[in-house]
Design a protein around this motif. Structure first.
Motif, mmCIF file in Angstrom:
data_model
loop_
_atom_site.group_PDB
_atom_site.id
_atom_site.type_symbol
_atom_site.label_atom_id
_atom_site.label_comp_id
_atom_site.label_asym_id
_atom_site.label_seq_id
_atom_site.Cartn_x
_atom_site.Cartn_y
_atom_site.Cartn_z
ATOM 1 N N TYR A 111 1.407 -10.184 0.477
ATOM 2 C CA TYR A 111 0.251 -9.811 1.292
ATOM 3 C C TYR A 111 -1.071 -9.921 0.532
ATOM 4 C CZ TYR A 111 3.380 -8.309 4.994
ATOM 5 O OH TYR A 111 4.323 -8.294 5.991
ATOM 6 N N GLN A 151 -2.332 -7.930 11.795
ATOM 7 C CA GLN A 151 -1.807 -8.116 10.440
ATOM 8 C C GLN A 151 -1.238 -6.805 9.901
ATOM 9 O OE1 GLN A 151 -5.503 -9.770 8.847
ATOM 10 N NE2 GLN A 151 -4.433 -11.690 8.358
ATOM 11 N N TRP A 207 -7.925 -6.289 6.958
ATOM 12 C CA TRP A 207 -7.011 -7.044 7.821
ATOM 13 C C TRP A 207 -7.295 -6.751 9.289
ATOM 14 C CZ3 TRP A 207 -1.627 -5.590 5.360
ATOM 15 C CH2 TRP A 207 -1.579 -6.063 4.032
#
Length: 223
Positions: free
Chosen positions: A204, A150, A146
């Motif tokens: 996620y 994020q 990420w």
């Protein structure tokens, strides 16, 4: 920390519990109030059991990744939410009862009930804000790829059931363990906990390893 507590850290935890119990007892005035008001931790309500089972089935099963390169600094927290209040203080206010904050938004009084172990605390210093899915676990489950933005969003997520105020040493004992390695000692909270875990991982798009998935399936079967 005194020399005695330094040699016997468990005595510090016992002493804190005695202090909390004493504070509760002190609230009994003239027999009118027998117990302190029970705090109720209130992160967003997780998805129900059926949805959690569907989410779990949708997660990619993969061997847990490496911790190489991991650092808590790569998950910036606690972020400012409004004014002088950061994420920790927002959760302390949300999850506590009669919480009073000073001009810096620090909690100076109140009480907090820890859903993990059933303890009630009257000092914010005895309370940690737990990431349901720990930062290191997230890193090994895909967050290593990420962006920093994020990871910051994940580490400060108030919209999903990812943050909760709990007893500090219980949170430290949990560390970065997944549900195959650690579950709350309060068995009545396990169903809620695993639903929270699965919802966060699903949102996620994180992976689960085989042992983790098996443990989640087992716990969710009773939800």
């Amino acid at each position: 920390m005194s020399g005695l507590y330094a040699r016997h850290p468990h005595r510090r935890a016992i002493a804190r519990r005695i202090t909390a119990l004493a504070a509760t007892a002190a609230l009994a005035v003239g027999g009118l109030l027998a117990t302190a008001p029970a705090a109720q931790a209130a992160p967003p309500t997780p998805v129900n059991g059926a949805t959690a089972r569907a989410y779990l089935a949708d997660l990619t099963v993969r061997a847990e990744g490496s911790s190489s390169g991991y650092s808590r600094d790569k998950f910036p927290h606690w972020s400012t939410q409004s004014g002088t209040c950061n994420t920790r203080e927002v959760v302390l206010k949300r999850d506590g009862v009669n919480v009073v904050q000073n001009s810096s938004c620090a909690a100076v009084s109140g009480s907090w009930y820890s859903e993990y172990d059933g303890a009630t605390w009257t000092a914010a210093s005895d309370v940690d804000i737990d990431h349901i899915v720990p930062l290191s676990e997230a890193w090994r489950s895909g967050a290593n790829s990420w962006t920093t933005a994020q990871r910051q969003s994940f580490a400060n997520d108030l919209a999903r059931p990812q943050l909760i105020a709990v007893t500090d040493n219980v949170n430290q004992a949990k560390g970065d363990k997944d549900p195959a390695e650690w579950l709350p000692s309060r068995t009545s909270y396990v169903c809620t906990y695993v639903r929270m875990w699965v919802q966060v991982k699903h949102h996620y798009k994180m992976t689960v390893d085989t042992a983790e998935k098996n443990a989640l399936q087992s716990s969710l079967s009773g939800c």
